[in-house]
Design an enzyme around this catalytic site. Structure first.
Site, PDB file in Angstrom:
ATOM      1  N   SER A   1     -20.162  22.548   5.716  1.00 22.53           N
ATOM      2  CA  SER A   1     -20.572  23.865   5.223  1.00 22.53           C
ATOM      3  C   SER A   1     -20.160  25.002   6.140  1.00 22.53           C
ATOM      4  CB  SER A   1     -22.089  23.897   5.086  1.00 22.53           C
ATOM      5  OG  SER A   1     -22.684  23.868   6.386  1.00 22.53           O
ATOM      6  N   GLY A   2     -19.654  24.664   7.319  1.00 22.48           N
ATOM      7  CA  GLY A   2     -19.436  25.711   8.310  1.00 22.48           C
ATOM      8  C   GLY A   2     -20.658  25.947   9.174  1.00 22.48           C
ATOM      9  N   GLY A   3     -21.721  25.200   8.909  1.00 26.19           N
ATOM     10  CA  GLY A   3     -22.939  25.283   9.713  1.00 26.19           C
ATOM     11  C   GLY A   3     -22.981  24.177  10.749  1.00 26.19           C
ATOM     12  N   ILE A   4     -24.003  24.242  11.609  1.00 19.09           N
ATOM     13  CA  ILE A   4     -24.012  23.339  12.751  1.00 19.09           C
ATOM     14  C   ILE A   4     -24.416  21.913  12.406  1.00 19.09           C
ATOM     15  CG2 ILE A   4     -26.348  23.928  13.504  1.00 19.09           C
ATOM     16  CD1 ILE A   4     -25.027  23.827  16.431  1.00 19.09           C
TER      17      ILE A   4
ATOM     18  N   GLU B   1     -34.614 -11.948  20.771  1.00 17.13           N
ATOM     19  CA  GLU B   1     -35.726 -12.277  19.874  1.00 17.13           C
ATOM     20  C   GLU B   1     -35.230 -12.402  18.432  1.00 17.13           C
ATOM     21  OE1 GLU B   1     -38.576  -9.084  19.612  1.00 17.13           O
ATOM     22  OE2 GLU B   1     -40.093 -10.330  18.652  1.00 17.13           O
TER      23      GLU B   1
ATOM     24  N   SER C   1     -23.807  20.068   9.640  1.00 17.04           N
ATOM     25  CA  SER C   1     -22.691  19.265   9.133  1.00 17.04           C
ATOM     26  C   SER C   1     -21.599  19.139  10.193  1.00 17.04           C
ATOM     27  CB  SER C   1     -22.138  19.845   7.834  1.00 17.04           C
ATOM     28  OG  SER C   1     -21.692  21.165   8.014  1.00 17.04           O
TER      29      SER C   1
ATOM     30  N   LYS D   1     -40.781  14.739  -1.048  1.00 10.01           N
ATOM     31  CA  LYS D   1     -39.322  14.826  -0.838  1.00 10.01           C
ATOM     32  C   LYS D   1     -38.868  13.763   0.169  1.00 10.01           C
ATOM     33  CE  LYS D   1     -38.399  19.746  -1.537  1.00 10.01           C
ATOM     34  NZ  LYS D   1     -37.814  20.938  -0.889  1.00 10.01           N
TER      35      LYS D   1
ATOM     36  N   CYS E   1     -40.714 -10.230  23.813  1.00 12.65           N
ATOM     37  CA  CYS E   1     -40.909  -8.791  23.523  1.00 12.65           C
ATOM     38  C   CYS E   1     -42.325  -8.268  23.821  1.00 12.65           C
ATOM     39  CB  CYS E   1     -40.494  -8.499  22.087  1.00 12.65           C
ATOM     40  SG  CYS E   1     -39.867  -6.801  21.877  1.00 12.65           S
TER      41      CYS E   1
ATOM     42  N   GLY F   1     -20.441  16.683   3.207  1.00 14.40           N
ATOM     43  CA  GLY F   1     -20.244  18.091   2.872  1.00 14.40           C
ATOM     44  C   GLY F   1     -20.192  18.902   4.148  1.00 14.40           C
TER      45      GLY F   1
ATOM     46  N   LYS G   1     -44.655 -16.338  20.248  1.00 17.48           N
ATOM     47  CA  LYS G   1     -45.044 -14.993  20.707  1.00 17.48           C
ATOM     48  C   LYS G   1     -46.551 -14.802  20.537  1.00 17.48           C
ATOM     49  CE  LYS G   1     -43.484 -10.201  19.809  1.00 17.48           C
ATOM     50  NZ  LYS G   1     -42.531  -9.405  18.987  1.00 17.48           N
TER      51      LYS G   1
END
Lengths: 546, 546
Positions: free
Chosen positions: B289-292, B45, B294, B511, B148, B287, B112
């Site tokens: 960070s040692g966290g899951i 498409e 990242s 945010k 589609c 970055g 379409k």
């Protein structure tokens, strides 16, 4: 029929999207105020929930609350009739509806037939279109019902005329842009002349995120003469009697009499006030650089929030001129706002110090310029976080268009006041504001000096960009009218300049996608109005090749 | 009719939105490859311009280029027939069209009929719906054309059956989400069974901004048996002959055989590769960070771009544990990527030093936590600016939902890989990736340790948020299914927790509006898919009151 009398109150209110119960309370208060004065009170499109409620409309709890609150309005119509806009869920279908209640009874319910799905509108995402005209007989008049977009095509209006409507009642949530008042006014006059019917046009007032609703509700007689007009950019109510329409004087303050710059300025002031207050803030902070963008933003902010609720930060660096510091101080004094000064050298140097091992053999480039802007953004955000201010961003449309701004730097903040204001319009608005009351709130020298970001020695914007008059002409054509390179060159623009500007616009979409929202004042802003891909392989040079 | 033969090639290509000329070149190359092998080559498409082109469709120059490039395809159909999707401007109307060219002639053009305008789609913003079915007679077969959304309602398919179609040819740009392959597969089988017609389903592959197109093109026989299936998440071509459909073996690798986590993981890898490369980047930085979060982002980035094109920054502060630093180093070593370390103390201290005169008598609060995140964001952006990397953001859907992230801090970057991945799914994907090849690319200790932002002493996420299993259950109901407080409580969730989570979601819309884009893997992401007002007065407690 000669003794007919129907007094109608127009309640042009500033409601809050989503606050169904609060809006209902407001509507009930406005209704009570008109008790004994008007037979019917009119409220705007989707007044019950505010416009546009966007994806809140997908929520069953949201629609349920609309139904229970609407019942309160029906009950309250015992003394005075109500015409009010609201969403209406019926089976699987959701309608953009209005209800006409009188003496506690439903006299008519109408579903909007034309659903706008262009520009900033997404109504086909939410609503099923109605397919039936609605005439309510009330106090001896046959009243034809219309909701917003219905008047932007001849069909629904003509259908009402053919069905014997004697008056057109149109409720709206029609967003402002700088040409809109004139376009809309002419449209309304044409409907009156075409149908020889009087027309009552009620519009929402207030700001919802990027959208400004200007109010300017109006009453026209059957000849299309403007008989009454409500305030632009503020709440107002008015009562008039249909039987007096033909004999009344034409209002002297037609919308066209307003200065276009005054309209834009007032629109921006309302935008700041509404966005800040509706989002729970009382105070705002901004970076004051001694340049014209922040100077105009400050003037608007003070007009919107009063001086005591606005603060500014001047954050000099080695490229900041003495003049800039002095101008910022002068303006703060003129506007009676608190100006704090924070030197960014220690921060900038600390960052560069930590980066030194990696940057050692690299030349200076925009990295260092961006860093200055980011030091400032960080300080503004820290002050805002600590003291509960909202940060007002000061970038204009021209620089946002070409990416002449730093993400997380000068772009950091909650509301970008000049987001849809081109640089040439910034100058005009600054001059307008100084001339308006004969008080120089923006130092004249700020208006006269050549614009500079002051991120490098002796830098001016014109080093990197074409003159703003040229840039803004290209941007307006490319962004607001979808003009091509060929179109712009045919209008006398230099081809290389056009290509350069367009390339900058195209390659900075990712920045705009992370920009703060800001009020829309043109027929196409950088918001819901312009949905461009970030990943975009459209190359204007391909057009020449084939 | 017994001697009919029609060999069809499915060209499942990864095209670039807007690059009309480049896409045409790609299509022509694919056509040439099939010369002598296939009678007809099918493309997806809007293949000519890529999907979705969004507001590029409003440009006259864009549509003009589509027309000139389409002429090249028509010309090239001399040797092999082409079925290709493209926009088609006719008078004032724009259609989502397909053309069937053979021997340089147009055998059929179809518009379409069903235009999706829900979820991530805005097709009613751009296109006029067609109102006519299209059957092309080619090589003795009556081929029914579908685009589609046409297959997502019975009507266009049934109409083709009634008009005597013998085969259904469906071209698509159908975006992936984790349930989509199963839903789509069942739909296709049902069409075959309902019509007793074979169905050829060709889908686009590749990533466009937030949208992932999974490919997985398929051929079904008239009984709804899956005969052929093309690759998920990569380009592939296939030639088959219609006359052999009935007698062929059923493919063994049905979509249902894929592990759901494998699909999601592969989708994210393609997303990173496509977004980065299509936007002109070769290298990425993030970055670590040692966290899951990242850790998983890094694993995906390395799989997408290879180790030599990915760099990480570890930016410790006084709240960063020794473990975090060690885990980051371990992972960098396992993945053979370059890890740079930059201490943020001097920067943080410089900022606090400059703010000291104003902050003197104020307590520590989230301001200081945000500052840490912003120091890191600033360093990542500086490295990216200086060396031409894109910054990959590492925030997951759960924290973005409740605002547990810092604007211009950890949210700074170009592409948020886990934007639509809940925290509980982050854990599952990390375990999946380690198990997949039996190589621990993410240190097991990172998976096992309690999540912490490490922005304050001994902080863990669970101090401020409910356990992730609870949080994610509430978020999925509220965000993806529009469930109310009552609905969630009825499912066993604690009412106070539900209200707290919903309040956090509602109050953090601003945010998300400034967040980096990221790939969509659920039925509702934080992107085009969820259009909520920032200024929002909808209060769930109002429901209880009335």
């Amino acid at each position: 029929m000669m003794n007919r009398s129907l007094s109608i109150a127009l309640a042009q209110l500033n409601l809050l999207v989503g606050d169904i119960k609060g809006n209902t309370d407001r509507i009930l208060r406005a209704l009570k105020q008109q008790r004994g004065r008007a037979d019917l009170v009119m409220f705007s499109e989707l007044a019950l929930c505010g416009y546009p409620p966007e994806d809140l409309l997908f929520r069953a709890d949201f629609n349920q609350l609309c139904i229970t609150q609407l019942a309160r309005l029906q009950k309250a119509s015992v003394h005075t009739a109500i015409l009010v806009g609201h969403p209406w869920k019926q089976g699987d279908q959701l309608y953009n509806a209005l209800s006409f209640f009188s003496e506690g009874k439903l006299l008519g319910r109408y579903f909007k037939q034309l659903l706008p799905n262009h520009s900033v509108f997404d109504e086909k995402r939410y609503f099923t279109p109605g397919n039936t005209s609605c005439i309510v007989e009330f106090k001896g008049y046959r009243l034809g019902m219309l909701i917003c977009e219905d008047i932007w095509s001849p069909d629904p209006v003509d259908a009402l005329k053919n069905l014997g409507a004697e008056v057109l009642l149109s409720i709206n949530a029609s967003p402002y842009h700088r040409e809109k008042p004139y376009i809309r006014n002419q449209l309304l006059i044409n409907h009156c002349k075409g149908t020889t019917l009087p027309l009552v046009y009620l519009n929402q007032v207030g700001v919802q995120d990027e959208l400004i609703f200007d109010g300017c509700s109006k009453v026209f007689n059957a000849q299309g003469d403007l008989i009454h007009r409500l305030a632009a950019f503020s709440e107002e109510s008015l009562v008039f009697n249909l039987k007096e329409l033909a004999s009344q004087q034409i209002a002297e303050t037609a919308i066209d009499a307003d200065h276009p710059l005054a309209q834009i300025y007032d629109a921006l002031v309302m935008a700041v006030r509404d966005y800040v207050n509706k989002n729970g803030f009382k105070t705002a902070i901004l970076g004051l650089s001694g340049g014209i963008d922040s100077a105009l933003t400050l003037a608007i902010a003070v007009d919107a929030l009063t001086a005591k609720n606005v603060q500014a930060l001047m954050m000099p660096f080695r490229y900041t001129s003495e003049e800039s510091i002095n101008y910022a101080r002068q303006q703060a004094q003129k506007q009676k706002i608190e100006l704090k000064e924070i030197d960014i050298h220690p921060i900038f140097d600390a960052v560069m110090g930590q980066l030194a091992p990696f940057f050692a053999d690299r030349k200076k480039d925009t990295t260092e310029e961006n860093l200055q802007a980011r030091c400032r953004g960080m300080l503004l955000m820290a002050m805002a976080n600590k003291f509960g201010h909202i940060v007002l961003t000061t970038g204009n449309k021209s620089e946002l268009a070409v990416g002449y701004s730093t993400l997380y730097g000068d772009m950091a903040g909650g509301f970008d006041v000049l987001k849809d204001v081109s640089k040439t319009l910034v100058f005009k608005l600054a001059k307008y504001r100084n001339a308006r009351d004969g008080v120089e709130v923006i130092p004249q020298a700020v208006i006269d000096r050549p614009p500079s970001a002051e991120l490098a020695p002796n830098q001016t914007d014109q080093d990197q960009l074409p003159p703003y008059a040229v840039l803004d002409k290209i941007l307006e054509g490319y962004l607001e009218k979808d003009e091509s390179v060929t179109d712009l060159v045919a209008q006398g623009c230099d081809e290389a300049t056009v290509r350069k500007v367009i390339h900058l616009v195209d390659s900075n979409e990712h920045k705009r996608r992370q920009a703060a929202i800001g009020p829309r004042i043109t027929c196409r802003d950088f918001g819901k109005d312009r949905r461009y891909p970030i990943t975009n392989g459209f190359r204007h040079k391909d057009l020449a090749k084939d």
